[in-house]
Design a protein around this motif. Structure first.
Motif, short mmCIF file in Angstrom:
data_model
loop_
_atom_site.label_atom_id
_atom_site.label_comp_id
_atom_site.label_asym_id
_atom_site.label_seq_id
_atom_site.Cartn_x
_atom_site.Cartn_y
_atom_site.Cartn_z
N ILE A 106 5.65 -7.61 -16.32
CA ILE A 106 5.71 -6.45 -15.42
C ILE A 106 6.88 -6.62 -14.45
O ILE A 106 7.66 -5.70 -14.21
N GLY A 107 7.01 -7.82 -13.90
CA GLY A 107 8.10 -8.09 -12.95
C GLY A 107 9.45 -7.85 -13.57
O GLY A 107 10.32 -7.20 -12.98
N SER A 108 9.65 -8.35 -14.80
CA SER A 108 10.97 -8.22 -15.39
C SER A 108 11.25 -6.77 -15.78
O SER A 108 12.38 -6.30 -15.64
N VAL A 109 10.23 -6.06 -16.23
CA VAL A 109 10.44 -4.65 -16.59
C VAL A 109 10.80 -3.84 -15.35
O VAL A 109 11.71 -3.01 -15.37
N ARG A 110 10.13 -4.15 -14.26
CA ARG A 110 10.47 -3.48 -13.00
C ARG A 110 11.91 -3.76 -12.61
O ARG A 110 12.63 -2.88 -12.15
N LYS A 159 7.16 1.34 -2.60
CA LYS A 159 6.35 1.50 -3.81
C LYS A 159 7.28 1.74 -4.98
O LYS A 159 8.45 2.08 -4.82
N SER A 160 6.73 1.60 -6.18
CA SER A 160 7.56 1.68 -7.38
C SER A 160 8.21 3.05 -7.52
O SER A 160 9.41 3.16 -7.80
N HIS A 161 7.42 4.12 -7.29
CA HIS A 161 8.01 5.45 -7.47
C HIS A 161 8.95 5.80 -6.33
O HIS A 161 9.93 6.52 -6.53
N GLN A 162 8.68 5.25 -5.13
CA GLN A 162 9.61 5.49 -4.01
C GLN A 162 10.97 4.87 -4.30
O GLN A 162 12.01 5.41 -3.94
N LEU A 163 10.90 3.70 -4.98
CA LEU A 163 12.13 2.96 -5.28
C LEU A 163 13.07 3.79 -6.13
O LEU A 163 14.24 3.99 -5.80
#
Lengths: 361, 141
Positions: free
Chosen positions: A157-161, A331-335
């Motif tokens: 998950i970390g690397s995909v992010r 957050k992920s979508h904010q990013l």
């Protein structure tokens, strides 16, 4: 570089060595310098980060090992060297070993692109600023491989992010770089630095016409480095420690080294593009005026230029730590929304402004 | 407009954090430097045998049952005195009730808080330890 090569050739002639040895060994010397400097810089950068972060939060930071905690990182490094290299069961062993190298080696290459003084830009050709952007993206591949090979959901998950983040933030970065290329009319970093020199001290720096670009580039740089507030790939509270969860010992040290070296290089790159790189903000070089011997004065100018690069870089690093101490994680979508909805339009606007300025002047 | 508000608070936040650099750090390097304690700090107990009449008030007001043990005896004048007196720090919660309710002020609390030990048995303070605490910490001060 030619002048230094000439000096080196003369030195070898004194020892009665043939010319081809000089041809072979001369390009290696700067890389030795650079690799040694990299290790030293990273060791003290980690300490500096911990110390400054401590000051921002009213703590003392590391203060046990050596005077003022100066040897803390060295002790940590020795600990990492002595640790066992664990390869967990079910990992892809080849990729698991390859990933830290892929993350680290591009950093060494990129380090050579930065012009530290008038003569000391090792990888120097007409479009080397583009090379920076290209090679600086390779560690992302290392991170992806690390997450894939680890056989661990948190790592994956970390690397995909991390990859998603890199794709979002590379674009505004390149648009801002384009605006600098417009201003300097060159893609060579040394030429970009020299284009920032003016009659008045520090007035010609590109941070003034492209201030918006500077802010955008700084934000994108932080995102590229996976640092707070864009540290989703290694969000401790969610993902243990992201892509390097399964790593230990030397392999982890490689990731760590790559991360901090990349932080230094990114700041040096921003300093080169926007803050005039090796140019003295005083408008003159102190050594040139004070030292009577002409040869020594010329030599001291090189060191002074390197000094100014380091000062500007550390100023930017201080700002990065300041941002880290202040802002919470997005957050992920904010990013991604921040990258596509805010930074990309701003970088385009910056390009427009810069083009207008260039057309008017 | 909303974004402008965010931007302003972003800048204010950064400046607030920057101010902390000039403040004194709150960290205390513990074994070398120690925290300054209040006078009313409730630490290890001290006990004055001469004031005690072995009335048992401390035992009764103690919220942690079985912490204080008193063995009382009569002396030649017909007065009660504690032959044995112990406070078990394994059970004590340092509430200070015994100090407050003692009619003669025989129990006091010192500022000693470094009570960690290897054995549980040493944490049971016998009468001699308590007496020594009294002489060392209360009278000397």
């Amino acid at each position: 570089m030619d002048y230094l090569y000439f000096l080196y050739l003369e030195l070898l002639h004194k020892w009665n060595l043939p010319d081809y040895i000089a041809m072979v060994t001369f390009p290696i010397i700067p890389f030795c310098f650079v690799a040694a400097a990299l290790i030293v810089v990273v060791i003290f950068l980690v300490l500096a980060e911990r110390k400054i972060l401590a000051f921002f939060t009213q703590r003392k930071g590391p203060n046990r090992v050596g005077p003022w905690g100066l040897f803390q990182t060295i002790a940590d490094a020795i600990k990492l060297l002595c640790k066992e290299n664990i390869t967990p069961e079910g990992t892809d062993k080849f990729l698991f070993t390859l990933a830290p190298l892929l993350a680290f080696i591009p950093v060494l290459v990129v380090w050579g692109i930065i012009p530290f003084c008038n003569e000391f830009d090792i990888i120097s050709f007409s479009i080397n600023s583009l090379l920076f952007v290209v090679i600086a993206a390779i560690p992302i591949l290392g991170i992806l491989l690390a997450g894939y090979a680890s056989n661990n959901k948190y790592s994956l998950i970390g690397s995909v992010r991390s990859v998603a983040q890199a794709i979002s933030y590379e674009l505004p970065l390149i648009f801002v770089l384009l605006s600098i290329v417009v201003l300097a009319s060159s893609m060579n970093l040394k030429q970009i630095v020299l284009a920032q020199s003016s009659i008045y001290p520090f007035c010609g720096y590109f941070v003034f016409p492209a201030f918006l670009g500077f802010v955008v580039f700084f934000a994108c740089g932080i995102a590229e480095l996976n640092r707070c507030p864009f540290d989703l790939p290694e969000a401790e509270s969610e993902l243990v420690s992201g892509y390097n969860t399964e790593y230990s010992g030397m392999k982890f040290a490689f990731f760590f080294l790559a991360e901090y070296a990349m932080m230094f290089i990114m700041c040096a790159f921003i300093a080169t593009l926007f803050l005039g790189g090796f140019l003295s903000p005083l408008g003159f070089y102190v050594g040139e005026k004070l030292i009577p011997n002409e040869f020594l004065a010329n030599l001291s100018v090189y060191f002074e230029q390197a000094f100014w690069v380091f000062v500007k870089t550390f100023f930017l690093i201080f700002c990065m730590i300041w941002v880290r101490a202040t802002l919470p994680r997005l957050k992920s979508h904010q990013l991604t929304a921040f990258a596509w909805k805010v930074l990309l339009p701003l970088s385009l606007l910056n390009l427009l402004i810069v083009c207008l300025i260039k057309a008017v002047l | 407009m909303k974004n402008l508000k965010y931007l302003i608070s972003l800048i204010i936040g950064h400046l607030t954090v920057f101010k902390h650099i000039f403040k004194k750090p709150v960290t205390l390097e513990y074994p070398e430097k120690k925290i300054e304690l209040n006078d009313k700090f409730r630490g290890e107990h001290a006990f004055d045998v001469e004031k005690c009449t072995a009335c048992g008030t401390c035992q009764r007001v103690c919220p942690s049952f079985g912490t204080i043990e008193i063995e009382k005896e009569k002396d030649e004048n017909g007065k009660f005195y504690p032959k044995n007196y112990s406070i078990d720090l394994n059970k004590c919660i340092f509430c200070g009730n015994c100090v407050q309710y003692c009619p003669f002020g025989a129990i006091k609390m010192t500022q000693n808080y470094e009570l960690a030990d290897e054995k549980k048995s040493t944490l049971k303070l016998e009468i001699n330890t308590l007496k020594r605490n009294y002489f060392d910490n209360i009278i000397d001060k």
